[in-house]
Design a protein around this motif. Sequence first.
Motif, PDB file in Angstrom:
ATOM      1  N   VAL A  62       5.751   3.232  19.072  1.00 13.08           N
ATOM      2  CA  VAL A  62       5.736   1.770  19.005  1.00 13.08           C
ATOM      3  C   VAL A  62       5.776   1.305  17.557  1.00 13.08           C
ATOM      4  CG1 VAL A  62       4.326  -0.296  19.429  1.00 13.08           C
ATOM      5  CG2 VAL A  62       4.636   1.397  21.245  1.00 13.08           C
ATOM      6  N   TRP A  63       4.916   1.891  16.719  1.00 11.40           N
ATOM      7  CA  TRP A  63       4.879   1.462  15.323  1.00 11.40           C
ATOM      8  C   TRP A  63       6.160   1.798  14.575  1.00 11.40           C
ATOM      9  CZ3 TRP A  63       2.491  -2.288  13.299  1.00 11.40           C
ATOM     10  CH2 TRP A  63       1.271  -2.698  13.809  1.00 11.40           C
ATOM     11  N   THR A  64       6.826   2.874  14.938  1.00 11.37           N
ATOM     12  CA  THR A  64       8.103   3.214  14.298  1.00 11.37           C
ATOM     13  C   THR A  64       9.110   2.090  14.511  1.00 11.37           C
ATOM     14  OG1 THR A  64       7.685   5.574  14.542  1.00 11.37           O
ATOM     15  CG2 THR A  64       9.987   4.893  14.229  1.00 11.37           C
ATOM     16  N   VAL A  65       9.225   1.634  15.741  1.00  7.23           N
ATOM     17  CA  VAL A  65      10.145   0.536  16.049  1.00  7.23           C
ATOM     18  C   VAL A  65       9.703  -0.745  15.345  1.00  7.23           C
ATOM     19  CG1 VAL A  65      11.009  -0.956  17.902  1.00  7.23           C
ATOM     20  CG2 VAL A  65      10.869   1.521  18.252  1.00  7.23           C
ATOM     21  N   LEU A  66       8.410  -1.042  15.410  1.00  9.04           N
ATOM     22  CA  LEU A  66       7.921  -2.278  14.794  1.00  9.04           C
ATOM     23  C   LEU A  66       8.125  -2.280  13.285  1.00  9.04           C
ATOM     24  CD1 LEU A  66       4.645  -2.858  16.836  1.00  9.04           C
ATOM     25  CD2 LEU A  66       6.855  -3.992  17.112  1.00  9.04           C
ATOM     26  N   TYR A  67       7.874  -1.158  12.633  1.00  6.75           N
ATOM     27  CA  TYR A  67       8.081  -1.098  11.181  1.00  6.75           C
ATOM     28  C   TYR A  67       9.545  -1.316  10.817  1.00  6.75           C
ATOM     29  CZ  TYR A  67       3.286   0.364  10.128  1.00  6.75           C
ATOM     30  OH  TYR A  67       1.936   0.404   9.971  1.00  6.75           O
ATOM     31  N   ALA A  68      10.452  -0.785  11.616  1.00  6.23           N
ATOM     32  CA  ALA A  68      11.878  -1.023  11.354  1.00  6.23           C
ATOM     33  C   ALA A  68      12.194  -2.515  11.483  1.00  6.23           C
ATOM     34  CB  ALA A  68      12.741  -0.204  12.314  1.00  6.23           C
ATOM     35  N   LEU A  69      11.650  -3.161  12.507  1.00  7.54           N
ATOM     36  CA  LEU A  69      11.875  -4.595  12.697  1.00  7.54           C
ATOM     37  C   LEU A  69      11.286  -5.410  11.542  1.00  7.54           C
ATOM     38  CD1 LEU A  69      11.109  -4.959  16.523  1.00  7.54           C
ATOM     39  CD2 LEU A  69      13.355  -4.887  15.406  1.00  7.54           C
ATOM     40  N   ILE A  70      10.106  -5.017  11.078  1.00  7.74           N
ATOM     41  CA  ILE A  70       9.451  -5.716   9.964  1.00  7.74           C
ATOM     42  C   ILE A  70      10.320  -5.625   8.704  1.00  7.74           C
ATOM     43  CG2 ILE A  70       7.457  -5.675   8.404  1.00  7.74           C
ATOM     44  CD1 ILE A  70       5.833  -4.566  10.865  1.00  7.74           C
ATOM     45  N   ALA A  71      10.855  -4.450   8.429  1.00  7.04           N
ATOM     46  CA  ALA A  71      11.694  -4.265   7.237  1.00  7.04           C
ATOM     47  C   ALA A  71      12.959  -5.110   7.324  1.00  7.04           C
ATOM     48  CB  ALA A  71      12.049  -2.787   7.059  1.00  7.04           C
ATOM     49  N   PHE A 131       9.570 -17.790   8.210  1.00  6.95           N
ATOM     50  CA  PHE A 131      10.864 -17.147   8.438  1.00  6.95           C
ATOM     51  C   PHE A 131      11.743 -18.019   9.334  1.00  6.95           C
ATOM     52  CE2 PHE A 131      10.472 -12.298   7.563  1.00  6.95           C
ATOM     53  CZ  PHE A 131      10.014 -12.557   6.292  1.00  6.95           C
ATOM     54  N   ALA A 132      11.146 -18.677  10.323  1.00  8.16           N
ATOM     55  CA  ALA A 132      11.933 -19.511  11.240  1.00  8.16           C
ATOM     56  C   ALA A 132      12.665 -20.627  10.491  1.00  8.16           C
ATOM     57  CB  ALA A 132      11.038 -20.094  12.317  1.00  8.16           C
ATOM     58  N   ARG A 133      12.117 -21.053   9.382  1.00 10.13           N
ATOM     59  CA  ARG A 133      12.754 -22.103   8.578  1.00 10.13           C
ATOM     60  C   ARG A 133      13.989 -21.607   7.841  1.00 10.13           C
ATOM     61  NH1 ARG A 133       7.209 -24.599   5.953  1.00 10.13           N
ATOM     62  NH2 ARG A 133       6.379 -25.389   7.925  1.00 10.13           N
ATOM     63  N   VAL A 134      14.061 -20.289   7.618  1.00  8.60           N
ATOM     64  CA  VAL A 134      15.197 -19.753   6.855  1.00  8.60           C
ATOM     65  C   VAL A 134      16.092 -18.829   7.675  1.00  8.60           C
ATOM     66  CG1 VAL A 134      14.014 -19.990   4.642  1.00  8.60           C
ATOM     67  CG2 VAL A 134      13.861 -17.833   5.867  1.00  8.60           C
ATOM     68  N   SER A 135      15.536 -18.190   8.704  1.00  6.81           N
ATOM     69  CA  SER A 135      16.331 -17.286   9.540  1.00  6.81           C
ATOM     70  C   SER A 135      15.620 -17.095  10.877  1.00  6.81           C
ATOM     71  CB  SER A 135      16.505 -15.920   8.857  1.00  6.81           C
ATOM     72  OG  SER A 135      17.072 -14.987   9.757  1.00  6.81           O
ATOM     73  N   ARG A 136      16.198 -17.682  11.888  1.00  3.62           N
ATOM     74  CA  ARG A 136      15.594 -17.538  13.226  1.00  3.62           C
ATOM     75  C   ARG A 136      15.629 -16.084  13.690  1.00  3.62           C
ATOM     76  NH1 ARG A 136      17.224 -23.031  16.387  1.00  3.62           N
ATOM     77  NH2 ARG A 136      15.819 -24.328  15.165  1.00  3.62           N
ATOM     78  N   VAL A 137      16.649 -15.372  13.283  1.00  3.87           N
ATOM     79  CA  VAL A 137      16.732 -13.947  13.647  1.00  3.87           C
ATOM     80  C   VAL A 137      15.572 -13.184  13.012  1.00  3.87           C
ATOM     81  CG1 VAL A 137      18.115 -11.840  13.458  1.00  3.87           C
ATOM     82  CG2 VAL A 137      19.218 -14.014  14.018  1.00  3.87           C
ATOM     83  N   ALA A 138      15.319 -13.429  11.730  1.00  2.00           N
ATOM     84  CA  ALA A 138      14.206 -12.752  11.051  1.00  2.00           C
ATOM     85  C   ALA A 138      12.882 -13.081  11.738  1.00  2.00           C
ATOM     86  CB  ALA A 138      14.159 -13.149   9.577  1.00  2.00           C
ATOM     87  N   ALA A 139      12.688 -14.344  12.093  1.00  2.00           N
ATOM     88  CA  ALA A 139      11.463 -14.739  12.785  1.00  2.00           C
ATOM     89  C   ALA A 139      11.363 -14.039  14.141  1.00  2.00           C
ATOM     90  CB  ALA A 139      11.412 -16.255  12.960  1.00  2.00           C
ATOM     91  N   ALA A 140      12.462 -14.002  14.871  1.00  2.00           N
ATOM     92  CA  ALA A 140      12.465 -13.370  16.194  1.00  2.00           C
ATOM     93  C   ALA A 140      12.165 -11.875  16.104  1.00  2.00           C
ATOM     94  CB  ALA A 140      13.803 -13.599  16.887  1.00  2.00           C
TER      95      ALA A 140
END
Length: 164
Positions: A62-71, A131-140
């Motif tokens: 789980v954390w492997t996937v989440l860390y990739a998303l965070i980066a 992040f939602a103010r600059v990139s909805r994808v990044a926020a998502a």
Amino acid sequence: METSREVRPRSGRRSRWALAAFAAAVFVAAAIGGLGVQGTSDEYASLRQPDWAPPSWLFGPVWTVLYALIAVAGWLAWRRVGFSPALWAWSAQLVLNAIWTPLFFGAGQYGLAFAEIVVMWLAIGLTVVLFARVSRVAAALLLPYWAWVTFAAALNLSIWRLNA
């Protein structure tokens, strides 16, 4: 001339190096957390846990996937606005992320770890809003992380109460 409100995507070689830097920053946070859990699977298994606690083997994938998303989320926000308040919030939540695991596992400070994860949860929320103010994808991309930390906070609280 670029103003602070303008959005100018960054691309090319600089962008690829930036993605590598975001991945490295997340890797460092993960490594600190990983050091905090080495040799603690028996400790985790010996704790009184709620019935809904996941098995310890689930946390790594789980954390492997989440860390990739965070980066990737951090990199996407950076591409839009550079190192802005949104990236300061991203950095703060990442530092808080790195601190939680050693508090919970290394020091066995379940109450302090719970207080820290609440602050981390708030920092993630702020990061999502910014992040939602600059990139909805990044926020998502941060939403699964925020959801997991919500779950982890509930688990932390339960373990603290059951083992006090």
